[in-house]
Write a protein that holds these residues in place. Structure first.
Motif: not given
Length: 243
Positions: A1-23
């Motif tokens: 069974m799919e977990p029950e969602k809280i319909l008006n609360i979310s999490v957004d994720c900013v994923v920072f990544g560093y490219d050492i080649t292009t700096k």
């Protein structure tokens, strides 16, 4: 069974990544696309986010978001702000998307950011059509995600001067120049080479290795590593380096 969602609360994720080649300090975003009857209604990019499940903590949701997007776990993460303005999802394209996805127009999101190396994510095999963009050259973004990224970036600039988080973005073995390039990429400033080198190598938790770069055309540079154990033993709270 799919977990029950809280319909008006979310999490957004900013994923920072560093490219050492292009700096380049980059942000990982995913494609948002919707068409109907041969007409393109939405075509832009967004951060990855999900509704919170009722049995989850916010941290658990953020960890789930990153794992589903990248397959990675155990990365540095920080919860930095909640975004709950009533009009944050009222752009015309956003309303079209919300109606199609059938979620709450008055959704409050808790924002996190993660730090990782771009090479750790295989975007070519990503089912979300994820793509890296330089933090200062972002594509058209949906919702209020441009604002979320900007605020995450400002927090990262402050955090990188008070905690040793930049080493989450560097290889385990790095050169002083690579560390300087990363600081410059995050802070958007030029740093004096000699001053930076002197300050960094004088830190007892920056360990000089009996190794040098390999496979480089120029004179190989000395390699160093960061010792988290030494750092934690020496300091409860301390500025890593003063630029």
């Amino acid at each position: 069974m799919e977990p029950e969602k809280i319909l008006n609360i979310s999490v957004d994720c900013v994923v920072f990544g560093y490219d050492i080649t292009t700096k380049s300090l980059n942000v990982l975003v995913i494609k948002r696309f919707l068409e109907a009857e041969g007409k393109v209604l939405v075509d832009d990019y967004v951060l990855t986010g999900y509704h919170v499940y009722k049995q989850e903590t916010l941290d658990q949701t953020a960890t789930r978001v990153l794992k589903e997007l990248t397959g990675l776990t155990g990365q540095y993460k920080k919860q930095f702000k909640a975004f709950g303005n009533p009009d944050r999802l009222t752009n015309e394209k956003d309303i079209i998307w919300i109606k199609n996805e059938e979620f709450n127009l008055r959704t409050i999101t808790i924002a996190y950011y993660f730090l990782l190396k771009t090479e750790d994510v295989d975007v070519n095999k990503n089912k979300y059509q994820a793509k890296w963009f330089p933090v200062n050259n972002l594509p058209e973004l949906g919702f209020d995600h441009k604002k979320i990224i900007e605020e995450a970036y400002e927090d990262l600039k402050i955090k990188c001067l008070s905690e040793p988080i930049i080493f989450k973005l560097l290889p385990d073995k790095f050169t002083i120049n690579e560390a300087q390039d990363l600081y410059q990429s995050i802070l958007g400033i030029e740093i004096d080479n000699r001053n930076f080198r002197r300050k960094l190598i004088n830190k007892k938790y920056i360990i000089a290795l009996d190794e040098k770069q390999v496979g480089v055309s120029k004179k190989p540079a000395q390699l160093y590593m960061f010792s988290l154990d030494l750092y934690e033993k020496m300091f409860k709270k301390n500025y890593l380096i003063n630029i």
